[in-house]
Design a protein around this motif. Structure first.
Motif, PDB file in Angstrom:
ATOM      1  N   ALA A 277      -3.382  -9.014  -9.255  1.00 61.34           N
ATOM      2  CA  ALA A 277      -3.548  -8.785  -7.814  1.00 61.34           C
ATOM      3  C   ALA A 277      -4.967  -8.334  -7.507  1.00 61.34           C
ATOM      4  O   ALA A 277      -5.582  -8.779  -6.526  1.00 61.34           O
ATOM      5  CB  ALA A 277      -2.541  -7.750  -7.323  1.00 61.34           C
ATOM      6  N   ALA A 278      -5.518  -7.468  -8.359  1.00 65.33           N
ATOM      7  CA  ALA A 278      -6.894  -7.008  -8.170  1.00 65.33           C
ATOM      8  C   ALA A 278      -7.868  -8.155  -8.307  1.00 65.33           C
ATOM      9  O   ALA A 278      -8.824  -8.284  -7.531  1.00 65.33           O
ATOM     10  CB  ALA A 278      -7.223  -5.904  -9.179  1.00 65.33           C
ATOM     11  N   ALA A 279      -7.650  -9.029  -9.297  1.00 64.93           N
ATOM     12  CA  ALA A 279      -8.545 -10.176  -9.495  1.00 64.93           C
ATOM     13  C   ALA A 279      -8.490 -11.126  -8.308  1.00 64.93           C
ATOM     14  O   ALA A 279      -9.523 -11.632  -7.850  1.00 64.93           O
ATOM     15  CB  ALA A 279      -8.169 -10.910 -10.786  1.00 64.93           C
ATOM     16  N   ILE A 280      -7.294 -11.380  -7.798  1.00 66.24           N
ATOM     17  CA  ILE A 280      -7.140 -12.292  -6.662  1.00 66.24           C
ATOM     18  C   ILE A 280      -7.844 -11.734  -5.431  1.00 66.24           C
ATOM     19  O   ILE A 280      -8.489 -12.462  -4.676  1.00 66.24           O
ATOM     20  CB  ILE A 280      -5.645 -12.548  -6.381  1.00 66.24           C
ATOM     21  CG1 ILE A 280      -5.028 -13.340  -7.541  1.00 66.24           C
ATOM     22  CG2 ILE A 280      -5.451 -13.300  -5.056  1.00 66.24           C
ATOM     23  CD1 ILE A 280      -3.517 -13.319  -7.571  1.00 66.24           C
ATOM     24  N   GLU A 281      -7.734 -10.430  -5.234  1.00 71.51           N
ATOM     25  CA  GLU A 281      -8.410  -9.819  -4.087  1.00 71.51           C
ATOM     26  C   GLU A 281      -9.924  -9.925  -4.222  1.00 71.51           C
ATOM     27  O   GLU A 281     -10.639 -10.115  -3.242  1.00 71.51           O
ATOM     28  CB  GLU A 281      -7.994  -8.359  -3.955  1.00 71.51           C
ATOM     29  CG  GLU A 281      -8.544  -7.704  -2.699  1.00 71.51           C
ATOM     30  CD  GLU A 281      -8.129  -6.259  -2.581  1.00 71.51           C
ATOM     31  OE1 GLU A 281      -7.896  -5.815  -1.453  1.00 71.51           O
ATOM     32  OE2 GLU A 281      -8.044  -5.571  -3.610  1.00 71.51           O
ATOM     33  N   ARG A 309       1.675  -9.484   2.590  1.00 64.69           N
ATOM     34  CA  ARG A 309       2.304  -8.179   2.781  1.00 64.69           C
ATOM     35  C   ARG A 309       1.547  -7.082   2.047  1.00 64.69           C
ATOM     36  O   ARG A 309       1.418  -5.964   2.545  1.00 64.69           O
ATOM     37  CB  ARG A 309       3.763  -8.199   2.300  1.00 64.69           C
ATOM     38  CG  ARG A 309       4.713  -8.975   3.167  1.00 64.69           C
ATOM     39  CD  ARG A 309       6.165  -8.627   2.840  1.00 64.69           C
ATOM     40  NE  ARG A 309       6.504  -8.808   1.435  1.00 64.69           N
ATOM     41  CZ  ARG A 309       6.923  -9.944   0.899  1.00 64.69           C
ATOM     42  NH1 ARG A 309       7.037 -11.029   1.666  1.00 64.69           N
ATOM     43  NH2 ARG A 309       7.223 -10.018  -0.384  1.00 64.69           N
ATOM     44  N   LEU A 310       1.048  -7.403   0.873  1.00 61.64           N
ATOM     45  CA  LEU A 310       0.321  -6.420   0.069  1.00 61.64           C
ATOM     46  C   LEU A 310      -1.165  -6.380   0.400  1.00 61.64           C
ATOM     47  O   LEU A 310      -1.925  -5.653  -0.251  1.00 61.64           O
ATOM     48  CB  LEU A 310       0.513  -6.730  -1.424  1.00 61.64           C
ATOM     49  CG  LEU A 310       1.946  -6.669  -1.946  1.00 61.64           C
ATOM     50  CD1 LEU A 310       1.993  -7.005  -3.427  1.00 61.64           C
ATOM     51  CD2 LEU A 310       2.561  -5.301  -1.690  1.00 61.64           C
ATOM     52  N   GLN A 311      -1.570  -7.170   1.393  1.00 61.96           N
ATOM     53  CA  GLN A 311      -2.972  -7.238   1.823  1.00 61.96           C
ATOM     54  C   GLN A 311      -3.889  -7.644   0.666  1.00 61.96           C
ATOM     55  O   GLN A 311      -5.014  -7.165   0.535  1.00 61.96           O
ATOM     56  CB  GLN A 311      -3.423  -5.898   2.412  1.00 61.96           C
ATOM     57  CG  GLN A 311      -2.641  -5.479   3.637  1.00 61.96           C
ATOM     58  CD  GLN A 311      -3.145  -4.191   4.244  1.00 61.96           C
ATOM     59  OE1 GLN A 311      -4.349  -3.950   4.333  1.00 61.96           O
ATOM     60  NE2 GLN A 311      -2.240  -3.329   4.680  1.00 61.96           N
ATOM     61  N   ILE A 312      -3.401  -8.533  -0.169  1.00 63.56           N
ATOM     62  CA  ILE A 312      -4.196  -9.054  -1.273  1.00 63.56           C
ATOM     63  C   ILE A 312      -5.035 -10.241  -0.807  1.00 63.56           C
ATOM     64  O   ILE A 312      -6.225 -10.337  -1.099  1.00 63.56           O
ATOM     65  CB  ILE A 312      -3.282  -9.498  -2.441  1.00 63.56           C
ATOM     66  CG1 ILE A 312      -2.542  -8.289  -3.018  1.00 63.56           C
ATOM     67  CG2 ILE A 312      -4.079 -10.214  -3.527  1.00 63.56           C
ATOM     68  CD1 ILE A 312      -1.446  -8.664  -3.989  1.00 63.56           C
ATOM     69  N   ARG A 313      -4.400 -11.128  -0.054  1.00 64.50           N
ATOM     70  CA  ARG A 313      -5.078 -12.359   0.374  1.00 64.50           C
ATOM     71  C   ARG A 313      -4.363 -12.912   1.593  1.00 64.50           C
ATOM     72  O   ARG A 313      -3.128 -12.897   1.658  1.00 64.50           O
ATOM     73  CB  ARG A 313      -5.006 -13.390  -0.751  1.00 64.50           C
ATOM     74  CG  ARG A 313      -6.041 -14.494  -0.660  1.00 64.50           C
ATOM     75  CD  ARG A 313      -7.300 -14.037  -1.312  1.00 64.50           C
ATOM     76  NE  ARG A 313      -8.347 -15.039  -1.213  1.00 64.50           N
ATOM     77  CZ  ARG A 313      -9.530 -14.894  -1.789  1.00 64.50           C
ATOM     78  NH1 ARG A 313      -9.791 -13.823  -2.504  1.00 64.50           N
ATOM     79  NH2 ARG A 313     -10.466 -15.797  -1.656  1.00 64.50           N
TER      80      ARG A 313
END
Length: 429
Positions: A277-281, A309-313
């Motif tokens: 998730a961190a990498a995708i953001e 929902r998680l504000q990742i992308r």
């Protein structure tokens, strides 16, 4: 000299308080506050892409910024935009936080409630530091404007849709064009990059997980130089060690790779966890691989909604790649675009598993025949995404010519922005 200040404050009332006080400082030009970590990094990347001179001298990060914690955000800003002075706004003035903030790259702390004298002093000190760095860089925008190399993440809508195949060949195409390229296997419990590229190497991502400041030498010790020209950073052979790679360590690892390589391709697999998730953001381009069938497309929609929902992308910042596509396929790319709300790459990858079977079975994916339609499509996709150098022949053979409905938008998106699969099911076919 006017000091430009960009506040990153999530709470509306706190943001108004910060702006009110900043407006009273002499020779300062406060910008409108950004509300979250993603917006801050995107804003800085957009400004840096134009010129070093466009970046603010000072960034203020409020302790309650999200979704990325303040210290991790400061670390990322310091790594990607070294000519910007970062100041943390916090209610904790203790030595522990001060030390942690300095380690992350902050140039100072301002304690809550904000006071004029302290804020003015910290802003001035950070601005002077930023000016010194820029003089040292000699105004060379390229040293900062790129905020390091380009990061591309490849995620599967579900297992077996061709995530690793796509990641490997995008990286191979870039390396063949002359780009210094790293391929990272962030499918922590089921990563197959080592198997697909016939690699046996004892070091992995897990060996870097506990290291706060990854030096070039430490990174080089963990990276495997492959015969194809790729630098590989592999998933741990013992799946349970994947838990050692947290979102924070993933940010540090990807940031370290970004500072050394022109292109970093990250295989995120199809299972979501904090690290990918961190990498995708952080990614300049986030790819989502699907096949044109109901189950996979539903999976793609589920992933996109989860990221939102998680504000990742955001969905519109995600590029969907359609694998195992045929003209007779009932679910067409245009329908996938409407269902997922994402952009869809113009280049599709054909269903031709027989072309892949030998190289998959022998673990020599990099030896896929040059006449393979799958290889042609994936290397054309690399050209569409602007991952290969312009002179690369793959660019001339690209099919589809850009995003459906928005030619060249992927490249513009990349410039603005600054989860396992098995060998029998991976790839087209």
């Amino acid at each position: 000299m006017t000091t430009r200040i960009l506040p990153a404050v999530g709470d509306a009332d706190a943001a108004r308080s910060v702006i009110t006080l900043l407006s009273q400082l002499p020779a300062t030009e406060p910008a409108a506050p950004v509300g979250d970590s993603t917006q801050l990094v995107d804003t800085l990347a957009r400004l840096a892409a134009d010129s070093l001179d466009e970046l603010p001298e000072v960034v203020l990060v409020h302790e309650r910024i999200g979704p990325v914690p303040a210290l991790e955000l400061i670390r990322e800003v310091a790594l990607r935009f070294p000519a910007v002075g970062v100041v943390l706004i916090t209610g904790d003035a203790g030595p522990g936080l001060f030390s942690a903030a300095m380690d992350a790259g902050a140039r100072g702390l301002v304690t809550l409630p904000l006071g004029y004298e302290e804020l003015a002093h910290r802003v001035q000190a950070a601005a002077q530091w930023a000016a010194g760095v820029r003089r040292h860089l000699g105004g060379g925008a390229e040293l900062v404007a790129g905020p390091g190399g380009t990061v591309v993440t490849v995620t599967g809508a579900k297992g077996g849709v061709g995530t690793t195949l796509t990641a490997v060949h995008l990286a191979l195409a870039a390396a063949a064009s002359g780009r210094n390229t790293a391929l990272v296997d962030l499918d922590l419990q089921a990563g197959d990059v080592a198997s697909y590229l016939d690699v046996q190497f004892r070091r992995s991502l897990a060996d870097l997980a506990a290291i706060t400041d990854i030096s070039p030498r430490v990174l080089a010790d963990a990276v495997f130089g492959h015969e194809s020209g790729l630098a590989l950073l592999l998933a741990p052979a013992e799946g349970e060690r994947g838990e050692e790679v947290t979102d924070r360590s993933a940010r540090g690892i990807v940031g370290a790779l970004r500072s050394r390589y022109e292109l970093v391709v990250v295989d995120c697999g199809s299972q979501m966890h904090g690290a990918n998730a961190a990498a995708i953001e952080m990614a300049d381009v986030a790819l989502l691989v699907t096949t044109p069938d109901v189950v996979a497309v539903r999976g793609a929609k589920r992933v996109v909604r989860l990221w939102d929902r998680l504000q990742i992308r955001k969905a519109e910042e995600t590029v969907t790649v359609v694998n195992r596509y045929g003209r007779g396929t009932e679910i067409q790319p245009a329908l996938i675009r409407r269902i997922t709300g994402t952009r869809v790459a113009g280049t599709t990858v054909p269903a031709a598993f027989k072309e892949l079977q030998r190289v998959v079975d022998t673990g020599r994916l990099h030896e896929l025949d040059a006449r393979s339609t799958v290889k042609h499509a994936l290397w054309a996709l690399a050209a569409e995404l602007e991952l290969v150098k312009p002179a690369e022949p793959a660019a001339r053979g690209a099919r589809g010519g850009g995003l459906r409905g928005d030619r060249g938008a992927i490249g513009r998106q990349r410039r603005r922005r600054g989860a396992g699969t098995g060998p029998r099911t991976e790839g087209a076919g």
